[in-house]
Design a protein around this motif. Structure first.
Motif, mmCIF file in Angstrom:
data_model
loop_
_atom_site.group_PDB
_atom_site.id
_atom_site.type_symbol
_atom_site.label_atom_id
_atom_site.label_comp_id
_atom_site.label_asym_id
_atom_site.label_seq_id
_atom_site.Cartn_x
_atom_site.Cartn_y
_atom_site.Cartn_z
ATOM 1 N N GLN A 406 36.712 -7.501 1.577
ATOM 2 C CA GLN A 406 36.452 -7.768 2.998
ATOM 3 C C GLN A 406 35.538 -6.724 3.632
ATOM 4 O O GLN A 406 34.859 -7.014 4.610
ATOM 5 N N LYS A 407 35.530 -5.509 3.077
ATOM 6 C CA LYS A 407 34.730 -4.418 3.643
ATOM 7 C C LYS A 407 33.939 -3.734 2.540
ATOM 8 O O LYS A 407 34.231 -3.874 1.353
ATOM 9 N N SER A 408 32.937 -2.956 2.965
ATOM 10 C CA SER A 408 32.112 -2.225 2.007
ATOM 11 C C SER A 408 31.521 -0.994 2.671
ATOM 12 O O SER A 408 31.689 -0.775 3.886
ATOM 13 N N LEU A 409 30.802 -0.209 1.891
ATOM 14 C CA LEU A 409 30.113 0.959 2.447
ATOM 15 C C LEU A 409 29.046 0.532 3.453
ATOM 16 O O LEU A 409 28.743 1.280 4.395
ATOM 17 N N ASP A 410 28.508 -0.668 3.290
ATOM 18 C CA ASP A 410 27.550 -1.183 4.277
ATOM 19 C C ASP A 410 28.152 -1.182 5.673
ATOM 20 O O ASP A 410 27.482 -0.846 6.663
ATOM 21 N N ASP A 411 29.428 -1.573 5.776
ATOM 22 C CA ASP A 411 30.098 -1.612 7.080
ATOM 23 C C ASP A 411 30.222 -0.216 7.674
ATOM 24 O O ASP A 411 30.098 -0.034 8.892
ATOM 25 N N VAL A 412 30.458 0.775 6.822
ATOM 26 C CA VAL A 412 30.564 2.157 7.299
ATOM 27 C C VAL A 412 29.217 2.618 7.855
ATOM 28 O O VAL A 412 29.150 3.213 8.940
ATOM 29 N N MET A 413 28.130 2.332 7.116
ATOM 30 C CA MET A 413 26.814 2.760 7.573
ATOM 31 C C MET A 413 26.425 2.078 8.876
ATOM 32 O O MET A 413 25.840 2.698 9.773
ATOM 33 N N ARG A 414 26.754 0.794 9.003
ATOM 34 C CA ARG A 414 26.439 0.091 10.257
ATOM 35 C C ARG A 414 27.263 0.640 11.415
ATOM 36 O O ARG A 414 26.761 0.742 12.551
ATOM 37 N N ALA A 415 28.511 1.029 11.139
ATOM 38 C CA ALA A 415 29.352 1.599 12.192
ATOM 39 C C ALA A 415 28.809 2.948 12.648
ATOM 40 O O ALA A 415 28.799 3.266 13.845
ATOM 41 N N SER A 604 24.768 -7.882 -4.647
ATOM 42 C CA SER A 604 23.954 -8.650 -3.701
ATOM 43 C C SER A 604 24.127 -8.171 -2.264
ATOM 44 O O SER A 604 23.381 -8.579 -1.376
ATOM 45 N N GLY A 605 25.145 -7.306 -2.032
ATOM 46 C CA GLY A 605 25.353 -6.772 -0.694
ATOM 47 C C GLY A 605 26.161 -7.671 0.211
ATOM 48 O O GLY A 605 25.974 -7.655 1.436
ATOM 49 N N ARG A 606 27.086 -8.421 -0.365
ATOM 50 C CA ARG A 606 27.892 -9.338 0.434
ATOM 51 C C ARG A 606 29.357 -8.921 0.433
ATOM 52 O O ARG A 606 29.807 -8.162 -0.415
ATOM 53 N N THR A 607 30.087 -9.436 1.390
ATOM 54 C CA THR A 607 31.545 -9.300 1.422
ATOM 55 C C THR A 607 32.138 -10.688 1.600
ATOM 56 O O THR A 607 31.440 -11.641 1.937
ATOM 57 N N ASN A 608 33.445 -10.760 1.366
ATOM 58 C CA ASN A 608 34.115 -12.070 1.480
ATOM 59 C C ASN A 608 34.233 -12.521 2.929
ATOM 60 O O ASN A 608 34.327 -11.722 3.830
#
Length: 608
Positions: A406-415, A604-608
């Protein structure tokens, strides 16, 4: 009342002597005496570089009359109290062929503001104007100007006047001046210029096509709009150059001309992949470090070191994304990406320093260790770039695994990016970890304690297995084996290759030891870095040290003669087996359904 700008006129005055001539005009100098200073370091390169040492002459005047100018310390001057507009003239020697300083000869001119523009202390927020003047002569008629500075009367790519809102902005826009090659493109609607200096036969269309993909992916990762209205890549090509330095709306790069793609060749060399990774790395810094930055860098104090334990987040996380972006943007394949990661892991695992220095210590000590490496560095330090990228990989996989995708490091960087947009200031030393825990809803403290504050190896094999990737470690095939690819030899055969436990280069026709590694055969025998190996078992060494060693057997005792200083010394070395320090990453041939889905989402850089 509108503030009069501080004006700089920089003349490409003497290419043969590598001299810039700068005239600085200060409309309202301090009544008590104006202090002037030049930065001691440049943001993004954490070493005190003493740029002021390149000022070869400096004078001050008012209305043409000399004014006393006193040097206070290594980079600060005090102008005596005076009335009227103050003019300061000085010359800067510019022959640093790097991305950090200033350079000027008959082929090109380049400068960072930190090397050439004196700061008017107390007026750091005053607007600045800079007039760029070309060298004289027909040989320079085709020279142009590449910079992300805003034109203020000058035409795009032309000589003339440019402007900056303040001193901080002025020194964050490097300038390339030469008969460069230019290709332009738009990424998410934002104009981008890619400039090549130096002799080359590069395929500019191919470069623009590939780099555009990288830029658009990163802009979309953080969310449009991009944090700049225009971006400029400035690349200097040499025979073997490599390096980059980020700025708020541009980057200065160096690369080997042989690494550039050529027209008609659709292949992709390892050197070109490395260059694209460099481009991706510096571009990612537009968000991560130029804007998302430690509090100690907001603002920068360029007179002294700025200590932080967060360089793993600024450089290590960026190093994780630089190659991952190449994959997600469709520039490289999954197999090529895994090879790049495996080479990074190999580099870290071959240094005993990873067992002595943790990532927070590596970040904090960058000023005195990472940027001042010596013959013992592999034994004493770990890179916050490479180990930091491994940490980021482990963190990304941990977040994805524990959040069930559901989450990834991408979410941390965007936050973190949204936090910057909200506050417009740097983050505290513990804030990065807090944001990661908060945005993912996970207790990541045990992970951070181990990954950042211990010297234990990261649990990458187990994590990668959950994503359908097999990680294996083998012995190196040769001294030039950087990992990333399976060996054609069996593990048993590789384990029989004798090694000296030292790195060497060729000097004066012999092998010079550059590094003697901890717990290796060379160290145990008493050999030291700097020793000039002249013979192994009575046979002359002439650049074939590894070949002579590999003709022996593990456990053999060999006599090595070497010069240390001017003394010939003899050493008895008992050869040892190589360590399994070479990493190979491969896609699992038969992953489970969950593993396959998780791997696809990650790559691919996706989450569920």
């Amino acid at each position: 009342m509108k503030t009069s700008p501080i004006r700089y006129r920089i003349e490409c005055a003497n290419p043969e002597a590598h001299l810039f001539h700068i005239t600085q005009t200060i409309p309202e100098p301090s009544k008590s005496g104006q202090r002037l200073s030049l930065p001691a370091w440049i943001p993004g390169s954490y070493l005190i570089r003493e740029f002021a040492r390149h000022i070869v002459r400096i004078d001050a005047s008012v209305n043409g009359k000399p004014v006393p100018l006193t040097k206070l310390d290594k980079h600060t001057w005090l102008v005596a109290p005076t009335k009227g507009v103050l003019t300061v003239t000085y010359e800067v020697y510019a022959f640093d062929l790097s991305v950090r300083g200033a350079y000027f000869d008959q082929t090109r001119a380049f400068f960072n503001g930190t090397s050439v523009f004196l700061c008017v202390e107390g007026q750091e927020h005053t607007p600045c104007e800079v007039e760029i003047v070309p060298p004289e002569g027909k040989a320079y008629k085709s020279w142009r100007v590449a910079t992300a500075l805003r034109p203020q009367g000058a035409k795009r790519y032309g000589f003339g006047t440019y402007e900056a809102a303040d001193y901080d902005e002025l020194i964050d826009h490097p300038v390339e001046i030469s008969d460069f090659t230019l290709v332009s493109f738009k990424a998410c609607g934002v104009p981008h210029d890619f400039v090549l200096s130096g002799r080359h036969d590069a395929d500019m269309k191919r470069l623009a096509k590939d780099i555009k993909k990288i830029c658009e992916y990163q802009i979309k990762l953080f969310g449009e709009p991009a944090p700049f209205d225009r971006y400029v890549f400035m690349t200097m090509l040499t025979g073997d150059g490599y390096g980059g330095l980020e700025h708020r709306a541009s980057t200065a790069l160096m690369a080997a001309r042989a690494d550039m793609p050529i027209a008609g060749d659709d292949g992709q060399s390892a050197g070109y992949r490395q260059f694209l990774g460099l481009v991706s790395h510096e571009y990612f810094h537009s968000w991560n470090v130029k804007r998302i930055k430690p509090q100690v860098f907001a603002p920068y104090n360029l007179a002294q070191e700025g200590y932080t334990r967060l360089l793993w987040a600024m450089e290590g996380v960026t190093s994780y994304y630089d190659d991952l972006v190449l994959l997600r943007a469709g520039v490289i394949t999954e197999a090529q990406y895994l090879e790049l990661v495996a080479k990074t892991v190999t580099g870290v695992m071959r240094g005993a320093g990873r067992l002595k220095q943790n990532l927070e210590e590596s970040s904090f000590d960058a000023w005195v260790k990472y940027y001042r490496q010596d013959e013992n560095s592999p034994n004493s330090l770990v890179s916050y770039y490479t180990k930091g990228s491994m940490m980021a990989l482990a963190l990304d996989l941990t977040i994805r695994d524990k959040s069930s995708g559901q989450k990834s490091l991408d979410d941390v960087m965007r936050a973190l990016w949204q936090l910057y947009l909200t506050r417009g200031e740097g983050i505290g030393e513990a804030e990065w970890e807090h944001v990661a825990c908060e945005i993912t809803g996970l207790d990541l403290k045990p992970f951070f304690d181990h990954a950042l504050r211990s010297t234990g190896d990261l649990p990458l094999p187990a994590l990668l297995k959950k994503f359908g990737v097999q990680m294996t470690m083998r012995a190196a095939e040769s001294g030039g084996d950087k990992g990333g690819s399976p060996s054609t030899k069996s593990d048993e055969t590789l384990a029989k290759r004798p090694v000296l436990g030292a790195r060497s280069s060729t000097e004066q026709g012999f092998a010079k030891l550059t590094h003697v590694l901890d717990d290796g055969a060379a160290q145990a025998a008493g050999l030291s870095a700097g020793d000039l190996i002249v013979a192994v078992e009575g046979l002359k060494v002439s650049g074939n040290l590894d070949a002579l060693i590999e003709r022996r057997q593990v456990g053999d005792k060999v006599t090595i003669h070497a010069f240390r200083r001017d003394e010939l010394m003899s050493f008895t070395v008992k050869l040892r087996a190589p360590a399994p320090d070479t990493c190979v990453l491969q896609l699992d041939d038969k992953p489970g359904k969950a593993q396959l889905a998780a791997r696809h989402a990650w790559l691919s850089g996706r989450t569920n």
